[in-house]
Design an enzyme around this catalytic site. Structure first.
Site, PDB file in Angstrom:
ATOM      1  N   CYS A 256       0.824  -1.206   0.000  1.00 21.12           N
ATOM      2  CA  CYS A 256       0.000   0.000   0.000  1.00 21.12           C
ATOM      3  C   CYS A 256       0.867   1.269   0.000  1.00 21.12           C
ATOM      4  O   CYS A 256       1.499   1.564  -0.990  1.00 21.12           O
ATOM      5  CB  CYS A 256      -0.992  -0.029   1.168  1.00 21.12           C
ATOM      6  SG  CYS A 256      -2.457   0.984   0.868  1.00 21.12           S
ATOM      7  N   PHE A 257       0.919   2.019   1.098  1.00 20.52           N
ATOM      8  CA  PHE A 257       1.784   3.195   1.150  1.00 20.52           C
ATOM      9  C   PHE A 257       3.227   2.789   0.853  1.00 20.52           C
ATOM     10  O   PHE A 257       3.959   3.500   0.160  1.00 20.52           O
ATOM     11  CB  PHE A 257       1.680   3.843   2.533  1.00 20.52           C
ATOM     12  CG  PHE A 257       2.264   5.221   2.620  1.00 20.52           C
ATOM     13  CD1 PHE A 257       1.637   6.314   2.049  1.00 20.52           C
ATOM     14  CD2 PHE A 257       3.460   5.441   3.306  1.00 20.52           C
ATOM     15  CE1 PHE A 257       2.167   7.593   2.149  1.00 20.52           C
ATOM     16  CE2 PHE A 257       4.000   6.719   3.419  1.00 20.52           C
ATOM     17  CZ  PHE A 257       3.351   7.797   2.828  1.00 20.52           C
ATOM     18  N   ASN A 298      -7.156  -0.016   0.960  1.00 23.94           N
ATOM     19  CA  ASN A 298      -7.332   1.236   1.677  1.00 23.94           C
ATOM     20  C   ASN A 298      -6.278   2.211   1.185  1.00 23.94           C
ATOM     21  O   ASN A 298      -5.255   2.420   1.828  1.00 23.94           O
ATOM     22  CB  ASN A 298      -7.216   1.031   3.190  1.00 23.94           C
ATOM     23  CG  ASN A 298      -7.311   2.338   3.959  1.00 23.94           C
ATOM     24  OD1 ASN A 298      -7.710   3.361   3.404  1.00 23.94           O
ATOM     25  ND2 ASN A 298      -6.933   2.325   5.224  1.00 23.94           N
ATOM     26  N   PHE A 301      -4.109   7.165  -2.974  1.00 26.70           N
ATOM     27  CA  PHE A 301      -3.085   7.572  -3.938  1.00 26.70           C
ATOM     28  C   PHE A 301      -2.640   6.343  -4.714  1.00 26.70           C
ATOM     29  O   PHE A 301      -2.876   5.205  -4.298  1.00 26.70           O
ATOM     30  CB  PHE A 301      -1.883   8.202  -3.222  1.00 26.70           C
ATOM     31  CG  PHE A 301      -2.186   9.520  -2.560  1.00 26.70           C
ATOM     32  CD1 PHE A 301      -1.909  10.714  -3.197  1.00 26.70           C
ATOM     33  CD2 PHE A 301      -2.746   9.554  -1.289  1.00 26.70           C
ATOM     34  CE1 PHE A 301      -2.183  11.932  -2.582  1.00 26.70           C
ATOM     35  CE2 PHE A 301      -3.037  10.760  -0.658  1.00 26.70           C
ATOM     36  CZ  PHE A 301      -2.754  11.951  -1.319  1.00 26.70           C
ATOM     37  N   HIS A 360      -3.864  -4.983   0.522  1.00 26.00           N
ATOM     38  CA  HIS A 360      -3.527  -5.556   1.826  1.00 26.00           C
ATOM     39  C   HIS A 360      -3.652  -7.068   1.839  1.00 26.00           C
ATOM     40  O   HIS A 360      -4.716  -7.617   2.150  1.00 26.00           O
ATOM     41  CB  HIS A 360      -4.435  -4.956   2.903  1.00 26.00           C
ATOM     42  CG  HIS A 360      -4.204  -3.504   3.144  1.00 26.00           C
ATOM     43  ND1 HIS A 360      -3.339  -3.032   4.106  1.00 26.00           N
ATOM     44  CD2 HIS A 360      -4.699  -2.409   2.514  1.00 26.00           C
ATOM     45  CE1 HIS A 360      -3.317  -1.712   4.070  1.00 26.00           C
ATOM     46  NE2 HIS A 360      -4.135  -1.310   3.114  1.00 26.00           N
ATOM     47  N   GLU A 362      -2.446  -8.925   4.032  1.00 22.99           N
ATOM     48  CA  GLU A 362      -2.649  -9.337   5.432  1.00 22.99           C
ATOM     49  C   GLU A 362      -4.126  -9.323   5.803  1.00 22.99           C
ATOM     50  O   GLU A 362      -4.546 -10.008   6.748  1.00 22.99           O
ATOM     51  CB  GLU A 362      -1.857  -8.432   6.380  1.00 22.99           C
ATOM     52  CG  GLU A 362      -2.462  -7.084   6.672  1.00 22.99           C
ATOM     53  CD  GLU A 362      -2.237  -6.052   5.595  1.00 22.99           C
ATOM     54  OE1 GLU A 362      -2.507  -4.867   5.847  1.00 22.99           O
ATOM     55  OE2 GLU A 362      -1.791  -6.417   4.485  1.00 22.99           O
TER      56      GLU A 362
END
Length: 387
Positions: A256-257, A298, A301, A360, A362
């Protein structure tokens, strides 16, 4: 929890919704986003990636199973505010230890219930994520709107240091220890080191401000860059650290980020999506296996692929995401694509041991289609140690 006290929700463009206070009484501001998950509200609330966001639940019934002591993804609720249509009057589950509304009130989370969340979600899909205020202390939409427009934007927000661990800690491998991973905490969820521990990995979770020397001092075989909130364009320290890791050809996995950080480290840009991907039902094509997986997202960007053309923040043609792009660290290709809008959802480096996904694996709470990516990471580490 206060019931039947009037509350209002005011969007940045002036659209106003009325309802009742849910959770704490007060006023809050943030970015209005919606999540499409029909379960997992406790995991959503405690996900650090939702820091400074007012979360709208599209599922109409929230709080049905109460709250428990096991499902938190961090040590607190991170959302700036919470919007639901029909909160459960009484939660019911054998693991429940309390009511969701009481938990929100205890942690000072201002929410609103009785809102037409379908209409609100459609508005955000058409107009894009925007700033919002929720108030149960001021009934004047014009006054609240003025404060909404003074609130900071998510674009340019550097939030990693606000959510990271203040000190390093270790999550030990389960069973036989196989590998050691240094995880940069940009807003990590508890289920990440748990997933790694199940594969014999001991994880050293480090603050976002950690240096390359501090990372190497753990004796790590590989590096993990975690999810987190904010605008990746501001994360220059993390990008520099990723470049140090790439230069050493250490195995690296970003989620993600962390995927956006690695994208920047490889020389790609990032941009803000119109309304982002949030929920646990997003279809993604894994180009490595050819499988379509239902995944948990989630992110607001995304990584900008050099050859794609954007319209409303979306590539117009999936073919634009093909091929290999040469970077300072060798060839890179898009490994995963969101089938809803053709957004880049993963990168794979061809000449250094690094890959990412922008969602994600996880996945707490579920789905677990992409859990195998932790096996892929372990295999990458094993290949590096064998070389």
């Amino acid at each position: 929890m206060t019931r039947h006290k009037p509350a209002i929700l005011v969007l940045e463009d002036g659209r106003t919704f009325r309802g009742e206070a849910y959770g704490a009484v007060g006023e809050t501001f943030g970015e209005a986003v919606f999540t499409t998950g029909m379960t997992g509200y406790q995991e959503t609330l405690t996900d650090p990636s939702y820091h400074r966001q007012v979360v709208v639940q599209t599922a109409p019934h929230i709080g049905n199973t109460g709250v428990n002591d096991e499902d938190d993804e961090s040590d607190r609720i991170w959302v700036a505010g919470y919007v639901v249509r029909d909160p459960a009057r009484v939660g019911s589950n054998w693991r429940s230890r309390g009511e969701l509304g009481d938990r929100l009130a205890a942690e000072g989370i201002v929410g609103i219930s009785g809102v037409d969340t379908r209409a609100l979600t459609r508005h955000l899909r058409e107009r894009g994520a925007m700033r919002v205020g929720v108030s149960s202390v001021d009934d004047d939409p014009a006054a609240v709107l003025e404060r909404v427009r003074q609130a900071p934007s998510m674009v340019g927000a550097d939030l990693s240091e606000q959510v990271t661990t203040p000190r390093a800690y270790t999550v030990a491998a389960q069973g036989e220890h196989r590998f050691t991973v240094a995880a940069l905490d940009l807003g990590i969820k508890r289920n990440v080191p748990r997933r790694l521990a199940e594969r014999g990995v001991t994880t050293h979770v480090l603050p976002a401000t950690s240096t390359i020397d501090e990372l190497l001092a753990t004796g790590a075989d590989a590096v993990f860059f975690s999810p987190g909130p904010g605008d990746p364009a501001t994360a220059d320290h993390a990008v520099g650290l990723a470049r140090e890791v790439l230069g050493r050809k250490m195995p690296l996995f970003g989620i993600c980020f962390g995927s956006q950080i690695l994208g920047r480290a490889l020389g790609f840009g990032t941009y803000k999506l119109g309304y982002g991907h949030r929920g646990i039902n997003q279809p993604v094509l894994d180009r490595v296996t050819g499988k379509v997986e239902v995944t948990s997202h989630n992110h607001g960007f995304a990584v900008e692929w050099p050859r794609h053309s954007q319209r409303l923040g979306r590539p117009s043609d999936p073919a634009d995401l093909g091929g290999v792009v040469e970077t300072e660290f060798g060839g890179v290709e898009v490994s995963h694509v969101c089938l809803n809008d053709n957004v880049v959802e993963g990168l794979r480096a061809r000449d250094v041991p690094a890959f990412t996904v922008q969602y994600h694996p996880e996945a707490a709470a579920g789905p677990h289609d992409a859990d195998h990516l932790f096996d892929r990471f372990a295999e990458l580490i094993g290949d590096g140690k064998a070389a």
